[in-house]
Structure formats: C-alpha cells, structure tokens
Design a protein around this motif. Sequence first.
Motif, PDB file in Angstrom:
ATOM      1  N   TRP A 253      32.452  36.576  41.184  1.00 16.64           N
ATOM      2  CA  TRP A 253      33.437  35.407  42.021  1.00 16.64           C
ATOM      3  C   TRP A 253      32.859  34.002  41.052  1.00 16.64           C
TER       4      TRP A 253
ATOM      5  N   ARG B  45      34.560  30.029  39.604  1.00 15.63           N
ATOM      6  CA  ARG B  45      35.093  28.640  40.289  1.00 15.63           C
ATOM      7  C   ARG B  45      35.417  27.600  38.829  1.00 15.63           C
TER       8      ARG B  45
ATOM      9  N   ARG C 249      35.071  26.842  33.234  1.00 16.83           N
ATOM     10  CA  ARG C 249      34.735  28.479  35.081  1.00 16.83           C
ATOM     11  C   ARG C 249      32.997  28.019  35.040  1.00 16.83           C
TER      12      ARG C 249
ATOM     13  N   ASP D 284      30.541  22.054  45.686  1.00 14.85           N
ATOM     14  CA  ASP D 284      31.158  23.390  46.415  1.00 14.85           C
ATOM     15  C   ASP D 284      32.777  23.442  45.198  1.00 14.85           C
TER      16      ASP D 284
ATOM     17  N   ALA E   4      36.284  23.505  44.317  1.00 14.69           N
ATOM     18  CA  ALA E   4      36.143  24.297  43.108  1.00 14.69           C
ATOM     19  C   ALA E   4      37.463  25.804  43.662  1.00 14.69           C
TER      20      ALA E   4
ATOM     21  N   TYR F 163      38.545  28.985  43.616  1.00 17.61           N
ATOM     22  CA  TYR F 163      37.082  30.200  43.399  1.00 17.61           C
ATOM     23  C   TYR F 163      38.294  31.203  42.502  1.00 17.61           C
TER      24      TYR F 163
ATOM     25  N   GLY G 160      42.567  32.652  41.619  1.00 20.63           N
ATOM     26  CA  GLY G 160      42.865  31.882  42.630  1.00 20.63           C
ATOM     27  C   GLY G 160      42.650  31.496  44.016  1.00 20.63           C
TER      28      GLY G 160
END
Length: 119
Positions: free
Chosen positions: A35, A37, A44, A88, A90, A92, A112
């Motif tokens: 993963w 993000r 990224r 956090d 974002a 993903y 995403g």
Amino acid sequence: VQLQASGGGLVQPGGSLRLSCAASGSILSINSMGWYRQAPGKQRELVAAITHGGSTNYADSVKGRFTISRDNAKNTVYLQTNSLKPEDTAVYYCNAGVWSDYDNYNNYWGQGTLVTVSS
C-alpha cells in the motif's frame, strides 16, 4: 491484471478503517503486495508492504497503528488502519508484482481509495 481497491472513507481522528485490494486476471503468482499513499501536494510514499511469504515492512509513521496482511488464495491484500490521524489523510493505492506466466512479470497499481481523517 486489475487491482480493485476498496474500504476508504471519512473517519474521525482515532478511528479505524480496513482497506482491501483484490487482484484479478491472468495471475500465476503474486510476489510482493503493498500500500502506498499520496496526500495533496506530496509525493506518493510507501505505507506498508508484504511478501508472498508474509514478511512485512512499514513506514515509520504508521508502525504500531497499521497492519498489512494478505490472503494468497484470494489474491487480496488488506490494510488495517487504527488510531488514525489527520495526517493519514490521502489517496491510498495498492500495488502488486504479478507473474502472469513464467517469463512475464509486471508491476500493477490499483485505482486508489480516499481516506479522510477529520472531525
């Protein structure tokens, strides 16, 4: 090969979400899954990754809060996110290294899923 990610959404600080990403198509074997993000205005970054055998690594910012796992029979990778923080927030993306046959290896990205942490 397609990767379909799901599970994002709006959550309050301290909350949890479980992201899923299923791979489908011509798949012989999947090597590493992960993963990443990307927050607005930022590059990224890797969040977590897991090998076919289950070895994991995490970004320092999520250690102790996020857990990556996979189901090899279902070609699916999961990300359990706990104690979420506003930073956090974002989009993903899931990623997988896929062997489609014995001499065809490619890296694929999912579409995403947006995680928004806000009160």
